[in-house]
Motif scaffolding. Structure first.
Motif, mmCIF file in Angstrom:
data_model
loop_
_atom_site.group_PDB
_atom_site.id
_atom_site.type_symbol
_atom_site.label_atom_id
_atom_site.label_comp_id
_atom_site.label_asym_id
_atom_site.label_seq_id
_atom_site.Cartn_x
_atom_site.Cartn_y
_atom_site.Cartn_z
ATOM 1 N N MET A 1 5.079 -1.065 13.391
ATOM 2 C CA MET A 1 5.347 0.361 13.519
ATOM 3 C C MET A 1 5.426 1.015 12.146
ATOM 4 O O MET A 1 5.949 0.440 11.187
ATOM 5 C CB MET A 1 6.674 0.579 14.255
ATOM 6 C CG MET A 1 6.824 -0.176 15.569
ATOM 7 S SD MET A 1 5.672 0.412 16.834
ATOM 8 C CE MET A 1 6.430 2.010 17.228
ATOM 9 N N ALA A 2 4.894 2.235 12.063
ATOM 10 C CA ALA A 2 5.089 3.091 10.896
ATOM 11 C C ALA A 2 5.895 4.280 11.388
ATOM 12 O O ALA A 2 5.385 5.113 12.141
ATOM 13 C CB ALA A 2 3.759 3.527 10.294
ATOM 14 N N GLY A 3 7.154 4.341 11.017
ATOM 15 C CA GLY A 3 8.040 5.302 11.654
ATOM 16 C C GLY A 3 8.212 4.919 13.106
ATOM 17 O O GLY A 3 8.539 3.785 13.436
ATOM 18 N N LEU B 1 0.822 -1.212 0.000
ATOM 19 C CA LEU B 1 0.000 0.000 0.000
ATOM 20 C C LEU B 1 0.856 1.262 0.000
ATOM 21 O O LEU B 1 0.349 2.354 0.224
ATOM 22 C CB LEU B 1 -0.924 -0.008 1.228
ATOM 23 C CG LEU B 1 -1.937 -1.161 1.282
ATOM 24 C CD1 LEU B 1 -2.677 -1.163 2.616
ATOM 25 C CD2 LEU B 1 -2.918 -1.090 0.128
ATOM 26 N N LYS B 2 2.147 1.074 -0.230
ATOM 27 C CA LYS B 2 3.111 2.178 -0.403
ATOM 28 C C LYS B 2 3.506 2.861 0.900
ATOM 29 O O LYS B 2 3.965 4.007 0.884
ATOM 30 C CB LYS B 2 2.588 3.224 -1.401
ATOM 31 C CG LYS B 2 2.126 2.644 -2.731
ATOM 32 C CD LYS B 2 3.219 1.842 -3.414
ATOM 33 C CE LYS B 2 2.743 1.298 -4.764
ATOM 34 N NZ LYS B 2 3.772 0.429 -5.408
ATOM 35 N N LEU B 3 3.346 2.171 2.030
ATOM 36 C CA LEU B 3 3.859 2.728 3.270
ATOM 37 C C LEU B 3 5.361 2.498 3.348
ATOM 38 O O LEU B 3 5.860 1.460 2.896
ATOM 39 C CB LEU B 3 3.177 2.096 4.487
ATOM 40 C CG LEU B 3 1.940 2.843 5.010
ATOM 41 C CD1 LEU B 3 0.776 2.645 4.066
ATOM 42 C CD2 LEU B 3 1.584 2.372 6.405
ATOM 43 N N GLU B 4 6.059 3.457 3.937
ATOM 44 C CA GLU B 4 7.495 3.357 4.114
ATOM 45 C C GLU B 4 7.835 3.338 5.602
ATOM 46 O O GLU B 4 7.005 3.621 6.454
ATOM 47 C CB GLU B 4 8.202 4.534 3.425
ATOM 48 C CG GLU B 4 7.957 4.595 1.920
ATOM 49 C CD GLU B 4 8.609 5.812 1.287
ATOM 50 O OE1 GLU B 4 9.073 6.703 2.037
ATOM 51 O OE2 GLU B 4 8.642 5.864 0.047
ATOM 52 N N TYR C 1 -1.094 8.379 7.789
ATOM 53 C CA TYR C 1 0.174 8.214 7.079
ATOM 54 C C TYR C 1 0.047 8.588 5.605
ATOM 55 O O TYR C 1 0.964 9.179 5.038
ATOM 56 C CB TYR C 1 0.633 6.761 7.211
ATOM 57 C CG TYR C 1 2.124 6.573 7.210
ATOM 58 C CD1 TYR C 1 2.796 6.146 6.069
ATOM 59 C CD2 TYR C 1 2.875 6.814 8.363
ATOM 60 C CE1 TYR C 1 4.161 5.961 6.073
ATOM 61 C CE2 TYR C 1 4.244 6.626 8.372
ATOM 62 C CZ TYR C 1 4.884 6.198 7.219
ATOM 63 O OH TYR C 1 6.250 6.030 7.223
ATOM 64 N N CYS C 2 -1.092 8.238 4.974
ATOM 65 C CA CYS C 2 -1.234 8.402 3.525
ATOM 66 C C CYS C 2 -2.183 9.528 3.116
ATOM 67 O O CYS C 2 -2.204 9.929 1.948
ATOM 68 C CB CYS C 2 -1.728 7.091 2.895
ATOM 69 S SG CYS C 2 -0.627 5.702 3.175
#
Length: 240
Positions: A103-105, A89-92, A151-152
């Protein structure tokens, strides 16, 4: 994959556990709820969610334990399944905070709870609970939480994400049963691995570096004397 949708339940894991005791269910039966009133995390922690905004699901994997030597390998496979879907889904900057917070970041976006169910014939089924913050915008009093929306900047189809996770999970469990351990991949995503961090053990703080997780699921931390110690869940806390 068979999906059972609920408006609300106290716990999707408990609901699926009771259902599997009372009737024969297909492998990878999923409970998907809009609201969970008594959600649980690891070691009795709670999981709260705004109604209808997030993915609250549990999935049944039948008779899987007889072919798995180490239960934590399953934990690795499940965590990586969520990571792989988030990255699609293009999360980094996605990472796995030991044992299985996603975790996201530096903020938590998902949590996982894995429970074993022993049936009367002594076969063991696995119930995997996944809570993923999807479309929730505000997290009052939860400064370390985030969501796909935060996030997005857009909303997502929750049921589609559920289906994606189960599909990837099925593939990863198949690899697991072929003796793929997922240790290498898990370590690649391990949160704060090889980064000096502050930990707490018995209310005493120390500096250390996460070097990995062993096959038993214990966190391996190297202290300032270069001694590596293995810690079980709740024996150690990562402070910063």
């Amino acid at each position: 994959m068979s999906i059972i949708k609920l408006n609300a339940t106290s716990s999707t894991n408990d609901y699926l556990k009771t259902l599997s005791k009372n009737q024969s269910l297909k492998n990878y039966t999923v409970i998907l709820a809009d609201e969970q009133t008594n959600g649980r995390g690891q070691m009795g922690t709670t999981w709260s969610s705004e109604k209808g905004k997030n993915l609250i699901m549990s999935v049944l994997i039948k008779n899987v334990m007889s072919d798995i030597q180490h239960i934590f390998y399953l934990n690795m496979a499940v965590s990586l399944s969520v990571v792989q879907v988030l990255e699609s889904l293009k999360l980094e900057n996605i990472a796995i905070k030991w044992p299985n917070d996603i975790m996201a970041g530096n903020k938590k976006i998902a949590g996982i709870l894995i429970e074993n169910t022993i049936k009367p014939d002594n076969c063991i089924d696995i119930i995997i609970g996944i809570g993923l913050n999807v479309n929730q915008e505000n997290f009052n009093n939860l400064p370390k939480a985030t969501s796909l929306y935060c996030y997005c900047g857009k909303t997502f189809n929750i049921e589609e994400i559920c289906k994606q996770i189960v599909a990837v999970l099925q593939n990863n469990v198949s690899k697991l049963l072929e003796n793929h351990t997922f240790q290498k991949e898990y370590h690649q995503y391990l949160y704060r691995k090889d980064i000096p961090s502050v930990f707490s053990v018995n209310n005493l703080q120390f500096m250390g570096i996460i070097v990995g997780v062993n096959s038993e699921g214990k966190l391996q931390i190297k202290d300032e004397t270069d001694t590596v110690t293995n810690y079980s869940l709740k024996e150690v806390a990562l402070l910063s």
